[in-house]
Write an enzyme that holds these catalytic residues in place. Sequence first.
Site, PDB file in Angstrom:
ATOM      1  N   ILE A   1      21.478   0.232 -12.627  1.00 22.48           N
ATOM      2  CA  ILE A   1      22.812  -0.215 -12.941  1.00 22.48           C
ATOM      3  C   ILE A   1      23.028  -0.331 -14.361  1.00 22.48           C
ATOM      4  O   ILE A   1      24.288  -0.311 -14.802  1.00 22.48           O
ATOM      5  CB  ILE A   1      22.719  -1.697 -12.116  1.00 22.48           C
ATOM      6  CG1 ILE A   1      22.655  -1.346 -10.739  1.00 22.48           C
ATOM      7  CG2 ILE A   1      24.039  -2.355 -12.430  1.00 22.48           C
ATOM      8  CD1 ILE A   1      22.381  -2.497  -9.793  1.00 22.48           C
TER       9      ILE A   1
ATOM     10  N   LYS B   1      24.544   2.682 -15.681  1.00 29.19           N
ATOM     11  CA  LYS B   1      25.706   2.925 -15.146  1.00 29.19           C
ATOM     12  C   LYS B   1      26.745   2.006 -15.866  1.00 29.19           C
ATOM     13  O   LYS B   1      27.813   2.642 -16.487  1.00 29.19           O
ATOM     14  CB  LYS B   1      26.041   2.715 -13.931  1.00 29.19           C
ATOM     15  CG  LYS B   1      24.997   3.765 -13.049  1.00 29.19           C
ATOM     16  CD  LYS B   1      24.824   3.379 -11.609  1.00 29.19           C
ATOM     17  CE  LYS B   1      23.681   4.202 -11.008  1.00 29.19           C
ATOM     18  NZ  LYS B   1      23.373   3.821  -9.721  1.00 29.19           N
TER      19      LYS B   1
ATOM     20  N   GLN C   1      24.417   0.317  -4.306  1.00 30.50           N
ATOM     21  CA  GLN C   1      22.871   0.493  -4.879  1.00 30.50           C
ATOM     22  C   GLN C   1      21.842   0.433  -3.950  1.00 30.50           C
ATOM     23  O   GLN C   1      21.478  -0.462  -3.280  1.00 30.50           O
ATOM     24  CB  GLN C   1      22.628  -0.372  -6.121  1.00 30.50           C
ATOM     25  CG  GLN C   1      21.474   0.013  -6.705  1.00 30.50           C
ATOM     26  CD  GLN C   1      21.532   1.159  -7.866  1.00 30.50           C
ATOM     27  OE1 GLN C   1      22.498   1.591  -8.353  1.00 30.50           O
ATOM     28  NE2 GLN C   1      20.487   2.070  -7.739  1.00 30.50           N
TER      29      GLN C   1
ATOM     30  N   ASP D   1      29.820   8.131  -4.827  1.00 29.84           N
ATOM     31  CA  ASP D   1      28.418   8.756  -4.838  1.00 29.84           C
ATOM     32  C   ASP D   1      28.275   9.670  -3.924  1.00 29.84           C
ATOM     33  O   ASP D   1      27.367  10.304  -3.752  1.00 29.84           O
ATOM     34  CB  ASP D   1      27.494   7.449  -4.173  1.00 29.84           C
ATOM     35  CG  ASP D   1      26.705   6.838  -5.288  1.00 29.84           C
ATOM     36  OD1 ASP D   1      26.471   7.642  -6.419  1.00 29.84           O
ATOM     37  OD2 ASP D   1      25.905   5.827  -5.270  1.00 29.84           O
TER      38      ASP D   1
ATOM     39  N   PRO E   1      11.422  12.534 -18.520  1.00 33.00           N
ATOM     40  CA  PRO E   1      12.924  12.064 -18.323  1.00 33.00           C
ATOM     41  C   PRO E   1      13.941  13.068 -19.559  1.00 33.00           C
ATOM     42  O   PRO E   1      13.297  13.626 -20.316  1.00 33.00           O
ATOM     43  CB  PRO E   1      13.019  10.619 -19.126  1.00 33.00           C
ATOM     44  CG  PRO E   1      11.702  10.313 -19.934  1.00 33.00           C
ATOM     45  CD  PRO E   1      10.871  11.505 -19.453  1.00 33.00           C
TER      46      PRO E   1
ATOM     47  N   PRO F   1      80.172 -16.987  20.826  1.00 33.60           N
ATOM     48  CA  PRO F   1      79.009 -17.050  21.770  1.00 33.60           C
ATOM     49  C   PRO F   1      78.162 -16.058  21.790  1.00 33.60           C
ATOM     50  O   PRO F   1      76.905 -16.244  22.419  1.00 33.60           O
ATOM     51  CB  PRO F   1      79.946 -17.449  23.215  1.00 33.60           C
ATOM     52  CG  PRO F   1      80.920 -17.790  22.610  1.00 33.60           C
ATOM     53  CD  PRO F   1      81.524 -17.061  21.439  1.00 33.60           C
TER      54      PRO F   1
END
Length: 901
Positions: free
Chosen positions: A73, A76, A120, A145, A291, A400
């Site tokens: 998070i 992001k 998430q 997503d 990574p 009326p």
Amino acid sequence: MLSFAALTLRLGSTGCRGGRRNLATIVSGNKTSQLVRERLKEDLDQMRGQFPGFRPGLVVLQVGDRDDSNLYISMKLKAAAEIGINASHVRLPKTATEDEVLRRIVEVNENLEVHGLIVQLPLDSINPMDTEKVTNAVAPEKDVDGLTSINAGKLSRGDLGDCFIPCTPKGCMKLISQTGEVAGKNAVVIGRSKIVGAPMHDLLLWSHATVTTCHSKTTDLAAQVGRADILVVGAGMAEMVKGEWLKEGAVVIDCGINHIPDDSKANGMRVVGDVHYPSAKEKAGFITPVPGGVGPMTVAMLMENTVQSAKRFLKTYQPGKWNISYAKLKPQKPQPSDAAIAHSFTPKTIGRLAREVGLFSEEVEPYGTTRAKVRLEALNRLKTQPNGKYLVVTGITPTPLGEGTTTTTLGLAQALGAHLHVNSFACVRQPSRGSNFGVKGGAVGGGYCQVIPMEEVSLHLTSDIQAVMAANSLVVDTINARVLCESTQSDKVIQNIILDQYYLVSLFQNLFQLFFTLFTRKVCGMCAFCYFQAKTCKTALFKILSGYVASEMMAVLALSTSLGDMTRRLARMVVAYSRKGKPVTTEDLGISGVLATLMRDAVKPSLMQTMEGTPVFVHTCPLSDIAQGNSSILADQIALKLVGPEGFVVTEAEGGAELGMEKFFDIKCRSSGLHPDVVVMVASVPALKMHGGGPAVTAGSAMPKEYSAEVISPWLPSQQYTHSQAAEIYSLVYLSFDYNSTDTDAELGLVCEQAKLAGALEVVPCSHWAEGGAGAVALGQAVQRAAETPHQMNFLYDLEMPIDDKIRVIAKSMYGADDVELLPQAQKKVALFSKQGLGNLPICMAKTHLSLSHDPERKGVPTGFTLPIRDIHANLGAGFLYPLVGTVSTGAVTHSYEPAQ
């Protein structure tokens, strides 16, 4: 701007040198994602150029506090801030339930400032969670997503331009596209998850690759991998794919994130992918590292999807405009009955209408599929939103059969909304059963300007009237029980009853306390101890104002600005007097809180729609002859916020301008603080003929032939002239118009000419009854012009004026009376109310609505009369004094009781 065609890496040669092959080219997600972010920044700059101040909105919803989720998070949120996206993190505790999560998702779905919503995963809660249900609760248009079933279904069908693609597979395809042509290649995907494997298969397939999906049950996995020109691995198993499995020169995309022990690392762990990188890079042509490969691309694609969602939103978004659908009318000739017309339309569901006008689901309480209550929380949420333009529709003295103010209110709202494409909201009063089953039909419009479904609005609607009746019955029953007991029992008997109850079980002790609440509170000004010591303590209520209580309660409901305000007003209501003349309030009787409870839902406006799909608030029905005759303040306030600064709210003032309009300004506007921008005056030629001396109109009988024949006479527009002068007193621009299928051009010309002489800004003949909103487009355009005319509203009188002077000002200015005559009882009340400090309350004249004078038989513009005031009452709950004019009846029933000796 950089295009994706320019997003190519410097790829090394995979050929042989001296019999030896070069190592695989590293496909860097870091470099590619950075290029994507730069392009997105340029896109946002262009969007802000077209829509100044606009920024895409992204919400990340997390349940629990997992460390890995927190890391993802933070990445992001950092990327969003760098690009220029408004990103917020909503974290729910581990104790959150599934319903709480779903409610929070709905809130974000309905927030127009948010264009992307991520849930998430995994959901870290101690309570059971259906992940599929939660992810599918995200609105497909905000599912950046790409995990909802709708987006997944569109992807599987190949509708790539009409869906959101999951971020990791989308990032993978960006990287693969840089390595060369995809079409015709053999592709193998290891893993079949909804997040990576399944969408990856679909993307490769629609890029014209031949795709094989492998998983844990696949036999001879190495052989399958060996045939792959393109290999995407997302199995979640550390280094499961070995280098020797690979085809020479293959493109390898590794989506795995795994942690394995490594003593050389400070934390004792090392991050690896699903592919054994050292051996794979010796054989692959292209490979992503872990990574630094797919991970950065996942975040970049999330940002790209969010910007894409914002672009789609802006394609249909017009600042301040609703995204609302309107029905197309096809008027028939000869025109069918109102009921037949109403039954020929199918209304939108109330949930859809609420969304179209900017209401959140939690702010709407549906009553079936076509009506709903709107909670007052909506007003709190929108309090900073500027108000729209405020219109009030009034008319000449009605016949009326009515004069058509409600039909005009609805027709004008339809014209502004469905035809002039301006946010418009109509606010009308709820019909009571008297008009429903009488000469006015459903009493909420007519022809092609009606509120639908007509049965629902004309009968119980959302039971507001029933709530008022129940509250009224409670007051009357409480007083009757009190008076009956005091009138039939001696002091000693009452004391013995109380003492006997005192020594019984706790249930009767509670009754004892209730008894004291009703019998010994402020009404007699004595405490419980004093009760036993007094020789005579009975209050001996001798007058009950039971008949008018219901009318005042409806007036209170219409003038309240909040639930708390309504509660305070109900507590102030005087419902009886003691023998000594002391007023008795509902608070004195200890029932004001119960009354507020009975009416707690009635204070919420009821949402419905017109035949063309324009929103309508139908709320409260105070009469104009004995109350203020206007729909609720709360309905107007909420509608003014919903339409926005460029929109219009069209509300009605019942009866002629001298009644409904005068009370609208001097009572309703004083309570609400709202000032209208335009007054629309309704005047039909047949009504002008009747007031000008035409034959009487009788409900249920055919209209006399004089009303279909052309009449050119100076008295024809006299009523309109007088009411126009009344409107001019408030210093507001206004419009006057006339409509009827039998009107001649000469008649309309005369009326329009006289209306202009009376000061009308514009005069517009309309045909909305027969044509719907299309027949009032000219009026709508005139209203738009009039709303831009500078003006300042005046009140008719100052509140500090003496009571009799305020009455006199109204009589002379609005009715054309020479003077007023206060009969002895009225004179006593003026003195009493002035002494009690009530002289600064506004005046609500209780007068016939069928004539400018006090006599309903005097038509036209009576002159040379004195207005008789026979009595004056105080509606302290509603907050006004109401003088009784002539023989008008308020429906009040009074009872006198003599105490037992």
